[in-house]
Design an enzyme around this catalytic site. Sequence first.
Site, PDB file in Angstrom:
ATOM      1  CE  LYS A 116      -4.349  -1.525   2.123  1.00 24.68           C
ATOM      2  NZ  LYS A 116      -4.169  -2.970   2.079  1.00 24.68           N
ATOM      3  CD  GLU A 200      -4.955   5.808   3.389  1.00 26.81           C
ATOM      4  OE1 GLU A 200      -6.145   5.575   3.706  1.00 26.81           O
ATOM      5  OE2 GLU A 200      -4.413   5.328   2.382  1.00 26.81           O
ATOM      6  NE  ARG A 292      -7.517 -10.308  -5.691  1.00 25.25           N
ATOM      7  CZ  ARG A 292      -8.675  -9.841  -5.271  1.00 25.25           C
ATOM      8  NH1 ARG A 292      -9.734  -9.943  -6.061  1.00 25.25           N
ATOM      9  NH2 ARG A 292      -8.798  -9.271  -4.098  1.00 25.25           N
TER      10      ARG A 292
END
Length: 664
Positions: A116, A200, A292
């Site tokens: 991330k 965040e 994916r």
Amino acid sequence: MFDCILIANRGEIACRVIRTCRRLGIRTVAVYSTADADAQHVRLADEAYPIGGPRPAESYLRGDAIIEVAKRSGAQAIHPGYGFLSENTDFARACAAAGIVFIGPRPESIDAMGSKAAAKALMSQHAVPLVPGYHGEDQDPTRLADEAGRTGFPLMIKAAAGGGGKGMRIVRDAAAFADALASAQREAANAFGDTRVILERYVEHPRHIEFQVFGDTHGNIIHLNERECSAQRRYQKVLEETPSPFLDDERRTRMGVAAVAAARAVDYVGAGTVEFIVGQDGEFFFMEMNTRLQVEHPVTEETLGLDLVEWQLRVASGEPLPLTQDAIHAVGHAIEVRLYAEDPEANFLPGSGRLSALALPPVSRHVRLDGGVVAGDTVTIFYDPMIAKLIVHDRDRTQALERLREALAQTEIVGPKSNVAFLERLVRHPVVVEGRIDTGYLDRHLEEFLVGDAEPGDADYAAAATALLLADEASPHVVEADPYSPWAAADAWRLGHHGKRVVALTENGRRHEVDAHGHAGHYVLHHEGRACTVTGARFADGVLSARFDDRARRVPLVLHGDRVRLHDEQGRRWTFERSPAYAWASEEAGGARQLAAPMPGRIVLVRAQPGDVVAEGQELLVMEAMKMELALKAPRAGTIESISATQGDFVEADAILVRFAETT
């Protein structure tokens, strides 16, 4: 195009890929664990090979064994599905080294989006909007605390290598930061072997909107519109739909441009999903990219009339994308829900066991089913307990929701408990109907979607009892040589007084007795001191029609042996099990005398022994099932008579593990 591919997965997604391959004339090879020898994907594939034991680490995560099967079978490519090895760069590289095509992105793209922190750093260089925060390498607690202050509160701590809600903490003030950081790091270390975190700004009441992207080896990258996945429980998606009821055309365009920019930043090839968090003011921020195919891809397919698995196969074989961006046009609205073997009333405890009956709505141009099991199959403890995905499509959202309600009402799962009733309440709830749900709503208001202490009404007991009475009278064991003989009528007739039948119904562990007089669709029912006169009752084609106290009703109803399932006039689902009419009390006075396994699993701890005096609710054993530990507690206070399991034992569902001595 390939002649033969291997599918390195199981269940619903393996069956999904096989269907597309069969339509394209591609031979398919499946792999299976010992737990899946009789699974549907094994039966559907052209050939299948065993690769190990029931646990994923012993089978579906064994890349070496899978590649060896691919070589032996002549497969030119491997489709990883989702989960398992789908985002494993080592496996993707091993495929290339073996001369086998990995149907997915390049390993470098997977690596770039696997962290991330690294992904956010990359996105910041390509004008993709990011939530304010910190994703640097310096993980010193003092530096993190300083960065938290600069970011501002509330903020979220996230495991840099995480997913599925692991290693995530919401912090609302500076005083709570240190403890929350330590807790998130511990959880991240246990889940991912990596303590790094990112910080965040926490977006209050956010929505989760993702964009399907596709790239090819010729440098083309487009998006295939959005999917909204804001209905979530513990960060797991519950309902997905497209188009988003929140976006307008201007926001949709800006987010699509950002999604393509994110994919182009890693030179993306194949199917991927760029996920955004969206504030109530419409401002959006990059969250992550899944490299994916997603579980919810069918809603995109239904609105665009495309087969994304076919696109994957064509791109992996070197063909360019079939369409350009300006040729993508959506029609109508599509919604997907996932049918799971789980018990929402028991904190969504995963279920397992044999599907003794599985009735799903008929497939049509409005209803699609993607499943991996059929009636008679077993939902095992080793894998995700999803039974099927139910997808509906219609001209607009209102009609699609109505299609979904109708399809769920036609769904019947007998065996392990399921989430069907939960989903029925979900799709009728105002926040879903009005498109107002945010990612935290279900967790904040879960009680609004559960049955809780609610009970069926008298009308529901009357309908269930009437259906069983009609079934009794139609039973083939009655020989009607003389249709006028009193012995041919199953109406409990007795000389000298009116016949009475007792219909005992159990619902959610509660036993109710309905006394019935009459026959042939005409009855007088007594339940808890109240009487109901039933006339003209008929049951045919899944519908009970009758007059209850002169009020005619049509009740959609499913009768499966001694099990009755119906919907009340508010659309709520109720399931009744018939029990012996005359139950002599044995347990009521002294409580339950035994403790059974709620599902198949392995005993990992035994905390008591015969002769122990225990309190109600005391933990007696711990079992591992469905990748989680379950504490098995004493149903009542008493003395343990025997324990029939030891540490390490595998036990079946409903196996008696502990017996209590009789109460004197």
